[in-house]
Design a protein around this motif. Structure first.
Motif, short mmCIF file in Angstrom:
data_model
loop_
_atom_site.label_atom_id
_atom_site.label_comp_id
_atom_site.label_asym_id
_atom_site.label_seq_id
_atom_site.Cartn_x
_atom_site.Cartn_y
_atom_site.Cartn_z
N GLY A 159 0.78 -1.24 0.00
CA GLY A 159 0.00 0.00 0.00
C GLY A 159 0.80 1.28 0.00
O GLY A 159 0.23 2.35 -0.10
N ASN A 187 5.88 -1.17 10.67
CA ASN A 187 4.94 -0.23 11.27
C ASN A 187 3.55 -0.37 10.71
O ASN A 187 2.57 -0.24 11.43
CB ASN A 187 5.45 1.19 11.06
N ALA A 215 7.35 8.05 7.17
CA ALA A 215 7.16 6.60 7.17
C ALA A 215 6.26 6.16 8.31
O ALA A 215 6.23 6.76 9.37
CB ALA A 215 8.52 5.92 7.29
N GLY A 216 5.55 5.06 8.08
CA GLY A 216 4.75 4.46 9.13
C GLY A 216 3.48 5.22 9.46
O GLY A 216 2.93 5.08 10.54
N THR A 217 2.99 6.02 8.52
CA THR A 217 1.77 6.79 8.76
C THR A 217 0.66 6.30 7.84
O THR A 217 0.90 5.58 6.87
CB THR A 217 2.01 8.27 8.44
N THR A 218 -0.56 6.73 8.15
CA THR A 218 -1.65 6.50 7.23
C THR A 218 -1.43 7.34 5.98
O THR A 218 -1.91 7.00 4.90
CB THR A 218 -2.99 6.91 7.87
N GLU A 221 1.11 7.74 4.01
CA GLU A 221 1.74 7.12 2.85
C GLU A 221 0.77 6.17 2.15
O GLU A 221 0.84 5.99 0.94
CB GLU A 221 3.07 6.46 3.18
N LEU A 222 -0.16 5.59 2.92
CA LEU A 222 -1.13 4.69 2.31
C LEU A 222 -2.19 5.48 1.54
O LEU A 222 -2.54 5.15 0.41
CB LEU A 222 -1.80 3.83 3.38
N ALA A 227 -0.87 6.83 -1.83
CA ALA A 227 -0.86 5.84 -2.91
C ALA A 227 -2.28 5.60 -3.43
O ALA A 227 -2.51 5.54 -4.63
CB ALA A 227 -0.24 4.54 -2.41
N ARG A 233 -3.59 6.54 -7.24
CA ARG A 233 -4.05 5.40 -8.04
C ARG A 233 -5.48 5.64 -8.52
O ARG A 233 -5.79 5.47 -9.70
CB ARG A 233 -3.98 4.11 -7.23
#
Ligand SMILES: N[C@@H](CCC(=O)N[C@@H](CS)C(=O)NCC(=O)O)C(=O)O
Lengths: 384, 337
Positions: free
Chosen positions: A55, A345, B149-152, B154-155, B158, B162
């Motif tokens: 993701g 994470n 990094a490690g956060t919502t 970055e999701l 994407a 998309r």
């Protein structure tokens, strides 16, 4: 005390059995406890996450990667990036280390001092600071995308990296590879022949020059014969960024710089002590044979010095590979940054991911030291 | 540090038979609440020049300490970056995580943690240099984006690119400082994070006016404190501390008038909230007047909001979604009864 316990050997074995049993019991206890705690906490376990969609995007990847790929792919990308930066780090630190190590013993005062200053400076600054330093230097000194430094419209340099043409191999490109191979084989044969001739007649043959000409001429010939099958894809500015071509990111460059420069100091020291360990008589003998200082170094001193230095250089290579994990500080996406960092994470599966990561480093280290130890054994001066 | 933390988490899980319940007793015994906060996000959690922690998330820690220990100063702050936060909570290094953390299904179900009520309704936005001339996130095709990094974050990023059929390149760092620095130096075109984080980060940039926040909000980010799963009593305390702050605002009970309200108010809910009537605190195994302590020492939700991130602060954030339910927002507390 029963009689058999008075036997020292029996006692020794007994102690070992007890120790091993205790150790296994301890491991068992730890595993049990961990499983119990994790289950009670409601923390997810198992390796299913490897097949779940990651993701998130990754800054750079040698293989095609999209956020739709799995955490397993993230692992692969991280591993490859670790190996790439380690490989080039080993190459550059070796070359630099060799140079500085030789300079360190130069009779020329200035060169000698420069080498000493280099070693003392870069060896004593923590490598993490050096990584951050180079990263900030790259970011701060290079211009922005639109003001890129333009070298002949082929190479562009800005604070997002070095953009170079990428070579694409068309049909027939194999001929060039074959020519290259041919050249290498020819050079090997020629040098063998030249050596034999020199041993027999004392006459020398310009192997280096011939080799160089062959190495350039043969592939060039093949290139034209095959109808110029290699084309270069130039980087071009499209909207926000350069596209096409090959990109070296500031993260990669800063990490590579820092690791190479830092590790080179230790390799230089290993080379220096290697050179110093070569008996003086060897050099004197070489002088009396009429070899020039450069020839002495190349033919007599270095081959022996490098052999002495190899074991400690192996350690430095392993250190470099491990140090590459400090990349997390600047976001170069190697194994620890993206897999033991981001994937961990996002999935929360610390135990599994740390286990995989540690095993991977162990494997890399073991493989590298196996190869180098084999090399070391092969290179050892065979005492007769 | 980070690796140490992770390893310590693993060792903690491996060796100790950690007391599952009992966070309340632990905190009471220690006399101090260990609260995981952001390393430095203006308005939410930041240590000032005197080492004093301030911010909305910090004030939640203080309110909880006041509820549990009767003293809002009895907090030990543990600054954590995005990657470290969950491990710190799982391993027992902190008693509560109050660090602009989004409540998501995956986190709630697979990390062994539980989210209490939402302290700040947020959503993800984009910030770009004004000079870029970009007016909408839809124009960002091909952009380079700095994220943490490690956060919502970055999701969501994407997902957003998309679903809009656009390409992007993520440049990912561990801390917001690195993200900000990289953005300021031009390493990336866009900085994206929670809108609150954008406003906070903008105050840190050298020339804030050179940057604009784009209009699109691409996600829901309900930021909520979290506690370890499996300790329901502690979970209840954490949840009702937040509810008390909201109810106090709704009922007009504030720092300045809490004593007066306790003495004079005839509103039954206020009387229950302030322990004049009923057994609200006793139900949570806490001494009488626990919520009154928090309101007196930290203030109600509205006061906390305005003091840290409101329109009179450098962040200049409107109440928006974070207004009370009866004032056009969605902040809502179940009743004290
Ligand atoms: N709400 C999001 C993002 C939280 C987050 O970590 N935001 C960043 C950017 S605003 C931050 O607080 N960074 C501060 C730091 O780590 O120093 C989440 O829970 O994943």
């Amino acid at each position: 005390m029963p009689a058999f316990l008075r036997n020292e050997k029996v006692r020794g074995i007994l102690y070992q059995i007890i120790t091993i049993a205790l150790f296994i019991a301890f491991l068992f206890f730890v595993a049990q406890n961990t499983a119990h705690n994790i289950e009670q906490r409601g923390i997810k376990t198992g390796f299913d996450f490897l097949h779940a969609t990651a993701g998130f995007d990754i800054t750079e990847s040698p293989i095609p990667y999209t956020p739709m790929d799995t955490h397993l792919k993230v692992f692969e990308v991280g591993l490859l990036n670790t190996l790439i930066v380690s490989f080039w780090g080993i190459v550059f630190s070796s070359l630099l280390g060799l140079l500085i190590g030789v300079w360190r013993l130069s009779p020329n005062w200035l060169i000698n001092r420069i080498a000493a200053a280099y070693i003392e400076t870069f060896r004593n600054i923590p490598v993490l600071l050096q990584i951050l330093f180079w990263y900030n230097v790259v970011l701060a000194t290079l211009p922005s995308t639109r003001q890129s430094i333009n070298l002949f419209d082929t190479v562009f340099i800005n604070n997002r990296g070095f953009f170079m043409p990428e070579f694409v191999f068309g049909p027939g490109a194999w001929m060039i590879g074959a020519a290259l191979f041919l050249a290498v084989v020819a050079i090997y044969l020629i040098s063998r022949w030249a050596k034999k001739r020199q041993e027999k007649t004392g006459e020398q043959f310009p192997v280096f020059l011939t080799g160089l000409i062959l190495l350039i001429l043969l592939p060039l010939l093949a290139y034209f014969l095959a109808g110029r099958p290699i084309t270069a894809v130039m980087p071009e500015l499209h909207g926000f960024n350069f596209r096409g071509g090959k990109t070296y990111t500031p993260e990669f460059l800063a990490l590579l710089f820092a690791l190479s420069i830092y590790t080179a100091t230790f390799i230089a020291e290993a080379i220096r002590s290697g050179i110093e360990a070569v008996p003086k008589g060897q050099k004197e003998a070489a002088t009396s044979l009429g070899l020039s200082p450069l020839q002495q170094l190349r033919l007599v001193v270095l081959p022996q010095a490098v052999r002495i230095a190899i074991p400690s250089i192996i350690n430095q290579y392993l250190n470099l590979i491990k140090n590459s994990s400090l990349a997390a500080a600047i976001g170069y996406p190697e194994l620890v940054t993206i897999f033991a960092g981001t994937s961990l994470n996002q999935t929360g599966q610390a135990l599994e991911i740390l286990l995989i990561t540690m095993l991977t480093y162990l494997m890399i280290s073991l493989i590298v030291s196996l190869i180098l130890n084999w090399f070391n054994a092969k290179m050892k001066i065979k005492e007769r | 540090m980070k690796r140490l933390l992770k390893l310590s988490a693993v060792t903690a899980l491996a060796t100790a038979t950690l007391a599952m319940a009992g966070t309340l007793e632990d905190v009471q015994k220690a006399g101090v609440l260990k609260c995981g906060v952001n390393t430095g996000l203006p308005g939410f959690s930041e240590a000032d020049s005197k080492g004093q922690w301030r911010g909305l998330d910090v004030d939640y820690c203080r309110a909880l300490a006041a509820v549990v220990l009767g003293d809002a100063t009895k907090v030990k702050y543990v600054p954590l970056n995005a990657k470290e936060r969950f491990t710190a909570l799982q391993s027992g290094e902190i008693d509560v995580l109050s660090r602009n953390t989004t409540n998501t299904e995956t986190r709630d179900t697979s990390l062994g943690i539980n989210f209490t009520g939402v302290m700040y309704y947020d959503g993800q936005g984009f910030m770009v240099p004004r000079a870029l001339g970009v007016k909408s996130a839809k124009e960002l095709d091909g952009a380079t984006v700095c994220i943490q990094a490690g956060t919502t974050t970055e999701l969501n990023l994407a997902d957003y690119f998309r679903s809009n059929n656009m390409k992007f390149k993520a440049i990912t760092f561990d801390t917001n400082d690195q993200v900000t620095k990289a953005f300021a130096s031009g390493r990336c075109d866009v900085l994206t994070t929670d809108a609150s984080g954008l406003y906070a980060t903008r105050t840190k940039l050298k020339d804030p006016d050179k940057y604009v926040v784009l209009p699109e909000i691409i996600s829901k980010e309900p930021l909520a404190p979290a506690v370890r799963q499996g300790d329901d009593q502690w979970f209840d305390i954490a949840k009702w501390t937040r509810n008390a702050l909201l109810t106090a605002e709704e009922k007009g009970v504030a720092m300045a008038n809490v004593d007066e309200a306790a003495a004079k108010s005839t509103d039954p809910e206020v009387r229950r909230l302030l322990s004049v009537e009923g057994k609200m605190c006793e139900n949570l195994k806490l001494p009488k007047g626990c919520f009154a302590n928090a309101i007196k020492q930290v203030g109600n939700y509205g006061e906390i909001f305005e003091r840290n991130v409101g329109v009179k602060t450098p962040l200049k954030i409107e109440r928006g979604l974070n207004a009370l339910w009866n004032k056009g927002g969605i902040q809502y507390s179940p009743p004290f009864r």
